[in-house]
Write a protein that holds these residues in place. Sequence first.
Motif, short mmCIF file in Angstrom:
data_model
loop_
_atom_site.label_atom_id
_atom_site.label_comp_id
_atom_site.label_asym_id
_atom_site.label_seq_id
_atom_site.Cartn_x
_atom_site.Cartn_y
_atom_site.Cartn_z
N LEU A 242 0.83 -1.20 0.00
CA LEU A 242 0.00 0.00 0.00
C LEU A 242 0.87 1.26 0.00
CD1 LEU A 242 -2.99 0.84 0.03
CD2 LEU A 242 -2.85 0.89 2.52
N LEU A 243 1.94 1.24 0.79
CA LEU A 243 2.87 2.37 0.83
C LEU A 243 3.54 2.58 -0.53
CD1 LEU A 243 4.25 4.55 2.51
CD2 LEU A 243 5.95 2.84 3.18
N GLU A 244 3.93 1.48 -1.15
CA GLU A 244 4.54 1.55 -2.48
C GLU A 244 3.56 2.17 -3.49
OE1 GLU A 244 5.70 -1.73 -5.79
OE2 GLU A 244 6.50 -2.10 -3.78
N LEU A 245 2.32 1.72 -3.45
CA LEU A 245 1.31 2.26 -4.36
C LEU A 245 1.05 3.74 -4.09
CD1 LEU A 245 -1.13 -0.77 -4.42
CD2 LEU A 245 0.09 0.18 -6.39
N SER A 246 1.15 4.15 -2.83
CA SER A 246 0.92 5.57 -2.50
C SER A 246 1.93 6.46 -3.22
CB SER A 246 0.97 5.80 -0.99
OG SER A 246 2.29 5.79 -0.50
N ARG A 247 3.14 5.95 -3.38
CA ARG A 247 4.20 6.72 -4.06
C ARG A 247 3.95 6.80 -5.57
NH1 ARG A 247 7.76 2.99 -1.13
NH2 ARG A 247 8.01 3.83 0.96
N GLU A 248 3.13 5.89 -6.09
CA GLU A 248 2.87 5.85 -7.53
C GLU A 248 1.69 6.71 -7.96
OE1 GLU A 248 2.44 1.71 -8.56
OE2 GLU A 248 4.44 1.21 -7.80
N LEU A 249 0.95 7.27 -7.00
CA LEU A 249 -0.19 8.12 -7.36
C LEU A 249 0.33 9.39 -8.03
CD1 LEU A 249 -3.28 8.60 -7.21
CD2 LEU A 249 -2.84 9.84 -5.08
N PRO A 250 -0.07 9.64 -9.26
CA PRO A 250 0.41 10.86 -9.93
C PRO A 250 -0.21 12.10 -9.31
CG PRO A 250 -1.11 9.66 -11.36
CD PRO A 250 -0.92 8.83 -10.13
N GLU A 251 0.52 13.17 -9.37
CA GLU A 251 -0.01 14.45 -8.92
C GLU A 251 -1.10 14.88 -9.91
OE1 GLU A 251 0.63 15.98 -6.04
OE2 GLU A 251 1.84 14.20 -5.62
N PRO A 252 -2.04 15.69 -9.46
CA PRO A 252 -3.08 16.17 -10.38
C PRO A 252 -2.45 16.97 -11.52
CG PRO A 252 -3.62 16.74 -8.11
CD PRO A 252 -2.23 16.20 -8.12
N PRO A 253 -3.10 16.97 -12.68
CA PRO A 253 -2.59 17.78 -13.80
C PRO A 253 -2.49 19.25 -13.38
CG PRO A 253 -4.38 16.35 -14.52
CD PRO A 253 -4.30 16.24 -13.03
N ALA A 254 -1.67 19.98 -14.07
CA ALA A 254 -1.39 21.38 -13.72
C ALA A 254 -2.66 22.21 -13.57
CB ALA A 254 -0.48 22.00 -14.78
N GLU A 255 -3.67 21.94 -14.40
CA GLU A 255 -4.89 22.76 -14.33
C GLU A 255 -5.66 22.56 -13.03
OE1 GLU A 255 -6.10 19.24 -17.07
OE2 GLU A 255 -4.34 20.51 -16.81
N TYR A 256 -5.33 21.54 -12.26
CA TYR A 256 -5.97 21.31 -10.96
C TYR A 256 -5.09 21.72 -9.79
CZ TYR A 256 -9.60 18.59 -13.27
OH TYR A 256 -10.65 18.19 -14.07
N ALA A 257 -3.82 21.97 -10.03
CA ALA A 257 -2.85 22.20 -8.96
C ALA A 257 -3.30 23.24 -7.94
CB ALA A 257 -1.49 22.55 -9.54
N ASP A 258 -3.80 24.35 -8.40
CA ASP A 258 -4.21 25.42 -7.49
C ASP A 258 -5.72 25.54 -7.39
OD1 ASP A 258 -1.56 26.12 -6.96
OD2 ASP A 258 -1.46 27.39 -8.74
N ARG A 259 -6.43 24.50 -7.79
CA ARG A 259 -7.89 24.57 -7.80
C ARG A 259 -8.53 23.37 -7.10
NH1 ARG A 259 -8.55 25.31 -14.03
NH2 ARG A 259 -10.13 23.76 -13.56
N LEU A 260 -7.97 22.98 -5.97
CA LEU A 260 -8.54 21.86 -5.23
C LEU A 260 -9.99 22.13 -4.85
CD1 LEU A 260 -5.70 20.64 -2.84
CD2 LEU A 260 -6.40 19.71 -5.05
N ASP A 261 -10.31 23.41 -4.66
CA ASP A 261 -11.68 23.75 -4.28
C ASP A 261 -12.69 23.42 -5.38
OD1 ASP A 261 -10.39 25.83 -5.73
OD2 ASP A 261 -11.93 27.25 -5.13
N GLU A 262 -12.20 23.20 -6.59
CA GLU A 262 -13.08 22.83 -7.70
C GLU A 262 -13.21 21.31 -7.82
OE1 GLU A 262 -12.00 24.86 -11.32
OE2 GLU A 262 -11.64 26.73 -10.22
N MET A 263 -12.40 20.60 -7.05
CA MET A 263 -12.48 19.14 -7.03
C MET A 263 -13.44 18.75 -5.90
SD MET A 263 -8.44 18.19 -7.58
CE MET A 263 -8.67 16.44 -7.88
N GLU A 264 -13.96 17.55 -5.97
CA GLU A 264 -14.87 17.06 -4.94
C GLU A 264 -14.07 16.46 -3.80
OE1 GLU A 264 -18.48 13.81 -4.47
OE2 GLU A 264 -17.50 14.05 -6.40
#
Length: 156
Positions: free
Chosen positions: A35-57
């Motif tokens: 599970l820890l290994e998989l956590s490291r593999e989660l990609p970061e959100p695309p750039a258009e979401y980086a500063d807009r977490l409030d637009e995500m659910e």
Amino acid sequence: MTSAESPTAQTMPPALEEIVEEFLAVSDRDKLELLLELSRELPEPPAEYADRLDEMEQVVECQTPLFLALDFDDTHRTAQLIFAAPPEAPTTRGFASILYQGLSGLSYEEILATPDDVADRLGLKKAITPLRLRGMSAMLARVKANVRRHLETAES
């Protein structure tokens, strides 16, 4: 046990089934490492979401902040999953990574047909608290709800 003999073979998308089989093949202690290994593999959100977490659910059922969005491709009837979770939340990130790797890019129908008990099928009940497992189930439920909502909107 081969994939054809697995009880998940006929009901889960192949990539998700493979992840479940990996978890079932290791000890409880090694499940946490996986599970820890998989956590490291989660990609970061695309750039258009980086500063807009409030637009995500936000998936409020998770113990740590987890944000979700889906990008829909109606031409191919597929959805890309986007997750944002802090690095200091490896369990949450691991669950998000499982869903990302297992479902992202699949058809709407494949996502909706995914069994609701994926969290239970991972065999983590002895290693992870029930509250955390409910968080993963909530992530999947939110993904499916977003797909259903999108289909309803697209059809109207």
